[in-house]
Design a protein around this motif. Structure first.
Motif, PDB file in Angstrom:
ATOM      1  N   UNK A 177       0.148   5.361  -3.935  1.00  0.00           N
ATOM      2  CA  UNK A 177      -1.140   4.585  -4.201  1.00  0.00           C
ATOM      3  C   UNK A 177      -2.149   5.858  -4.165  1.00  0.00           C
ATOM      4  N   UNK A 178      -2.043   6.949  -3.908  1.00  0.00           N
ATOM      5  CA  UNK A 178      -3.175   7.835  -4.040  1.00  0.00           C
ATOM      6  C   UNK A 178      -3.170   8.557  -5.325  1.00  0.00           C
ATOM      7  N   UNK A 179      -1.894   9.052  -5.758  1.00  0.00           N
ATOM      8  CA  UNK A 179      -2.014   9.907  -6.603  1.00  0.00           C
ATOM      9  C   UNK A 179      -1.147   9.432  -7.993  1.00  0.00           C
ATOM     10  N   UNK A 239       0.730  -1.146  -0.086  1.00  0.00           N
ATOM     11  CA  UNK A 239      -0.121   0.031   0.030  1.00  0.00           C
ATOM     12  C   UNK A 239       0.894   1.384  -0.078  1.00  0.00           C
ATOM     13  N   UNK A 240       1.875   1.075   0.650  1.00  0.00           N
ATOM     14  CA  UNK A 240       3.031   2.352   0.652  1.00  0.00           C
ATOM     15  C   UNK A 240       3.823   2.599  -0.688  1.00  0.00           C
ATOM     16  N   UNK A 251       5.974   4.581  -6.228  1.00  0.00           N
ATOM     17  CA  UNK A 251       4.903   4.985  -6.685  1.00  0.00           C
ATOM     18  C   UNK A 251       3.863   5.398  -5.288  1.00  0.00           C
ATOM     19  N   UNK A 287      -1.012   5.573  -8.778  1.00  0.00           N
ATOM     20  CA  UNK A 287      -1.097   4.107  -8.551  1.00  0.00           C
ATOM     21  C   UNK A 287      -0.597   3.423  -9.897  1.00  0.00           C
TER      22      UNK A 287
END
Lengths: 396, 173
Positions: free
Chosen positions: A235-237, A208-209, A233, A239
């Motif tokens: 995962x919010x902006x 996730x991070x 990367x 992904x």
């Protein structure tokens, strides 16, 4: 009474005509068919030809009755295209070991259909009979269950072990010895999912991070070392998809925005390389981006194939697209742009020297075949009982 | 990026990195139970929209374009004997779920929506709806709808999905 009498006379007359006709015809006819044995069951060859695909129908509208179709795409009639099927219960995932002649499926059952005790099981199907030849009972309530994934199961250590991805929602990998069909152990992968090949005796999971967790295993299956790579990367902006194409010792992970990250998986720890853009600069204004479920695959010539769609926006990354773009992975260059008949949701490419491309058309859930050299449409395969073939795989 | 979302995500990730699996499960369970105990907003239907000072929302909960379904992928429980925030008879609501942040066009606010699945019967089959806004792949469990979220229920059979308002999202700075 009169009516009954007349009917009897009519019946006698008709019977007479028929008997006369039969006697005459018998003089011209070949001998009767031999009596046939009953109970014969077909079998398949030990090695599947490259034109054969495993079409995974998740049974989205009745998940306890999923089905995998073995389809010969080289055949021209439906009767010769369908080679057989096997059931996979509750949106299970599959992987194939041609060396062992086995196909593995992670499945789940309740003792009374949709209720009752839960049983999670790894079923071992025989490639030649498409029947179960063994099973390993999995820890209850753990195995990953969701839309089909190619890396929910992973064969590693030269075919000795099988990793089963768990999500309960705690994440881990159950390690199975394929020789003994026993569970070797369970390896926690906190915050990280799925099981990607890494080195000869290990695997990586996606976190996730925004990085990989690489797990090296000792000879007895215990964890030798776990390493978290650098974050590559967000995962919010920014992904990435969890679906890679693996060519040799490099896994190509596309991003949702249209970059691709080459990841060296030859060593015990994943090494993330410099990403490059899938979309040529001149075409970026049209907002082309990857989309689909099984949206990417590779051939044996060093190319990968990916479903693309224009006008990408939030929420469109799983919807598929109208084109398949083909890349020379080493040259980092697009070499083919295949315009689909209408739309593609998932794809698969056959192995060997003359690969063919299979694309799932979600509009009617048919399979479309394309020539990978020319990009030309070859034919549609449909009407074989499929309902939601969400993942397709070239046979190994 | 909404702050509440971010808070949820950061907590989840922090836990995922630092805790044992059992601890993680327990912590997520705690978070979700916490979320579940946030009182549901006293939502009124569009019919009451004219009354001043009362919360409002508009639209058809049996339609895929209903505002709450922005991040959904599944069968709408409204078409299966339930509603946008209740499960159909005889099913069981999953306590573990994914969330989305959807904008209510009636009041211009963003809300945190919990998409609790209803479980224990096979697929409802009606009103299949996929919008995926803000959705992320599996490595972001808090924002992924590709998992069978019938986790923590006695039956894993997926039937349909609800869209429950569990809070007002903080406005972006």
């Amino acid at each position: 009474m009169m009516i009954a009498y007349k009917s009897r006379r009519l019946l006698a007359a008709v019977t007479g005509i028929l008997l006369t006709g039969t006697a005459l015809a018998q003089q011209d006819r070949p001998p009767p068919l031999p009596i046939e044995p009953t109970g014969i069951i077909e079998t398949l060859p030990a090695a599947y030809p490259p034109s054969w695909f495993l079409v995974q129908d998740a049974g989205f509208f009745h998940m306890s009755d999923g089905k995998v179709y073995v389809i010969d795409t080289a055949a021209d009639t439906l009767a010769s295209q369908v080679k057989g099927t096997f059931n996979v219960s509750m949106i299970g995932n599959i992987t194939q070991s041609p060396e062992r002649g086995e196909i593995y499926a992670a499945e789940t059952f309740h003792t009374r259909g949709s209720r009752g005790d839960r049983i999670d099981v790894l079923t071992v199907f025989d490639q030649t009979t498409l029947a179960p030849k063994g099973e390993v009972i999995l820890p209850k309530g753990k195995r990953f269950m969701g839309m089909p994934e190619r890396y929910a199961l992973l064969i590693m250590d030269n075919g000795r072990w099988l990793g089963v991805a768990n999500f309960s929602p705690a994440t881990s990998v159950t390690l199975i010895d394929l020789d003994t069909r026993k569970i070797v152990g369970e390896i926690p992968t906190p915050g990280c999912v799925l099981v990607y090949p890494t080195g000869t005796r290990g695997f990586s999971s996606l976190c996730a991070d925004g990085r990989f967790l690489s797990t090296e295993l000792a000879a007895d299956g215990s964890v030798a070392k776990q390493t978290r790579t650098d974050v590559f990367f967000n995962s919010d902006t920014t992904p990435i998809f969890e679906h890679p194409a693996v060519i040799g010792s490099t896994a190509f992970f596309p991003s949702i925005a249209g970059l691709v990250y080459p990841v060296d998986i030859g060593g015990p720890v994943a090494k993330v390389g410099e990403p490059w853009n899938l979309v040529p600069e001149a075409e970026r204004a049209q907002k082309w981006a990857p989309a689909g479920i099984g949206l990417i695959d590779k051939d044996d010539q060093g190319r990968f194939y990916i479903i693309m769609h224009p006008d990408a926006k939030d929420g469109s990354y799983q919807g598929g697209g109208p084109e398949v773009w083909v890349y020379d992975a080493a040259a980092k260059k697009r070499v083919q742009r295949i315009k689909l008949q209408s739309w593609g949701l998932s794809l698969a490419v056959s192995r060997g020297e003359n690969p063919v491309l299979m694309v799932v058309n979600p509009a009617d859930m048919s399979l479309e075949m394309y020539n990978t050299g020319s990009g030309e449409f070859i034919k549609t395969i449909s009407g074989f009982g499929q309902e939601t073939p969400l993942m397709v795989n070239g046979s190994k | 990026m909404k702050l509440l979302d971010k808070l949820f995500e950061q907590q989840t990730r922090h836990l995922a990195q630092r805790s044992s699996r059992r601890g993680m499960l327990k912590a997520i369970g705690g978070l979700l139970v916490g979320a579940g105990t946030i009182p549901l907003l006293p939502v009124a239907r569009a019919a009451a929209a004219d009354a001043p000072g009362r919360p409002t929302e508009k639209g058809d909960p049996a339609s895929c374009d209903y505002w709450r379904y922005c991040a959904i992928d599944g069968f709408l429980c409204s078409c299966c004997g339930g509603s946008e925030n209740t499960c159909p008879p005889g099913t069981e609501m999953s306590p573990v779920t994914w969330i989305g942040t959807c904008r209510n066009p009636a009041d211009g606010r963003n809300y945190v929506i919990s998409y609790n699945d209803c479980c224990g019967k096979s697929s409802c089959g009606a009103c299949l709806c996929q919008r995926d806004e803000g959705d992320r792949p599996l490595y972001r469990p808090d924002k992924t709808n590709d998992i069978n979220w019938c986790l923590g229920t006695t039956s894993l059979a997926y039937h349909c999905s609800t869209a429950i308002v569990v809070g007002v999202a903080f406005e972006a700075e």
